[in-house]
Design an enzyme around this catalytic site. Sequence first.
Site, PDB file in Angstrom:
ATOM      1  CB  CYS A  53      -0.862   0.040   1.324  1.00  0.00           C
ATOM      2  SG  CYS A  53      -0.151   0.245   2.755  1.00  0.00           S
ATOM      3  CB  ALA A  56       3.751  -0.416   2.582  1.00  0.00           C
ATOM      4  NE  ARG A  87      12.565  -2.108   1.124  1.00  0.00           N
ATOM      5  CZ  ARG A  87      12.982  -1.882   0.045  1.00  0.00           C
ATOM      6  NH1 ARG A  87      12.459  -2.583  -0.870  1.00  0.00           N
ATOM      7  NH2 ARG A  87      13.666  -0.899  -0.356  1.00  0.00           N
ATOM      8  CG  HIS A 187       8.079   4.752  -3.741  1.00  0.00           C
ATOM      9  ND1 HIS A 187       7.929   3.996  -4.882  1.00  0.00           N
ATOM     10  CD2 HIS A 187       8.051   3.932  -2.576  1.00  0.00           C
ATOM     11  CE1 HIS A 187       8.044   2.601  -4.319  1.00  0.00           C
ATOM     12  NE2 HIS A 187       8.081   2.645  -2.941  1.00  0.00           N
TER      13      HIS A 187
HETATM   14  S1  SF4 Z   1      -1.599  -1.954   5.868  1.00  0.00           S
HETATM   15 FE1  SF4 Z   1      -2.715   0.009   7.070  1.00  0.00          FE
HETATM   16  S2  SF4 Z   1      -2.246   1.703   5.672  1.00  0.00           S
HETATM   17 FE2  SF4 Z   1      -1.762  -0.036   4.451  1.00  0.00          FE
HETATM   18  S3  SF4 Z   1      -3.708  -0.601   3.320  1.00  0.00           S
HETATM   19 FE3  SF4 Z   1      -3.572  -1.890   5.191  1.00  0.00          FE
HETATM   20  S4  SF4 Z   1      -4.957  -0.553   6.651  1.00  0.00           S
HETATM   21 FE4  SF4 Z   1      -4.291   0.752   5.206  1.00  0.00          FE
END
Ligand code: SF4
Length: 534
Positions: A53, A56, A87, A187
Amino acid sequence: MSYEKIDEYMLDKYPKKVYRKRAKSVLPNDPAEPGEIQANVRTIPGIITQRGCTYAGCKGVILGPTRDIVNITHGPIGCGFYSWLTRRNQTRPESDKAENFIPYCFSTDMQDSNIVFGGEAKLKEAIQEAYDMFHPKAIAVFSTCPVGLIGDDVHAASKEMKAKFGDCNVFGFSCEGYKGVSQSAGHHIANNQIFKHVVGLDDTRSDSKFRVNLLGEYNIGGDGFVIDELFERCGIEIVSTFSGNSTIGAFENSHTADLNLIMCHRSINYVADMMEKKYGIPWLKVNFIGTEATSKSLRRLGEYFEDEELIAKIEAVIVEEEVKVKAELDLIKPNTKGKTTMLFVGASRAHHYQELFNELGMETLAAGYEFAHRDDYEGRRVIPNIKVDADSRNIEELHIEKDEAKYSQKLQDKKAALEAKGVEFSDYDGIMVEMEKGSLVIDDISHYEMEKLIDMYKPSIFCAGIKEKFAVQKMGIPLKQLHSYDYGGPYAGYKGAVNFYKDIDRMVNTKVWSLIKAPWATGAAMNASFVKVS
Ligand code: SF4
């Protein structure tokens, strides 16, 4: 690889609507005339994707490898865990006592009540707690999906706490997971905020003659250390690495460099472009994965600085290292020659690692990226033709102006003179021109497509990430993780190339995978039938 075969066995099993969408992201390659590939579009619901996502990408990829910034995830603990040390970004603090927050996971651990009544108070408490405990130079705050949904203002909270502390830079990121189609949006958001809040704060200039920034190198498995050592031997100073083994001080000082070098084009080309506009620093695309690529990139540096002594040092390092690599490769290549690979990882890694496989005499049958845009495939020349859709408009584009006091016209004049001699700046040709004719290029490959490809072509090795690893291994094919290197590496530079040759030789030549048979393939499955119980 014949496209008809792919069409018949892989794509036409999809429902018509899905077929129409996916077919645009799967292309047989022609390096002479790269076709138009569909990229950076939303994954089709229901499809298992490799992607991460936006949060992330922002927290995990770009800011994760910085050791002296406290990175607080504002959200549920699951998001924080997701982006915590997965990572293998390595770092080297100046001493045992120096700050290193990379091993920690900081989160506001939002609960039901914060979602209902708001989480800003809890966020400010968390920032205060981090400040009281560690007194860091900087605190970064990352928004997760729930934060965007309830409307907590992380920027206002950060600004308030920064003013309160006075000696700690606090800044926030609107990087909610849903903000873009993949981690790529994260990014971009990370680059914008680091540029806005950090770059340019410290004008101190060391007296070293050759000063560069290395962008898009994340020091996975110690790659950055190998590159640092190579540069040191040549007499080149790395002012800042974005973001492997990096520090807030190095980011603040990065605008004083004389050249930006881009490793991962997708994750960081934004910073190089913004630095060129504001400070006049030219940028070059380089690659330190692969022996030939490393030598080529080092020579580009000699060409840029036009210094005889530097060029001689670079050539001496190349000669010394290439001899050592050749001796190892001569032993290994007979074992790997003729084997095949597929690479589906990141944006740039699936391109760069083909250099190492080529050196091993291995053929890349198919490759693609998780989160790339068309320019990463087809080259930057297509940027003016890329349709800006609603998802891309969602990401803030900073309006950058020349900093009259800090802009270097001298560097721009140097760039113009070198361009007149044929040196290419601000350019990237993409992955397609370097892949074989007829190989397959696939953007955002799905789990189903991956299984079909493996079934059809049985590559000697498959390169991807942890989500794919065990499924691929169960199919009897070794998988090399190229996000974390499976605890191997480093793979950058000459030393890294030799590590990679050895690891791949071991993996493609082990017999263990052919010894594994699923129970149903050995005839040992039980037979059963339904019995009606009255
Ligand atoms: S990890 Fe957290 S920020 Fe990423 S899509 Fe899932 S709920 Fe949303």
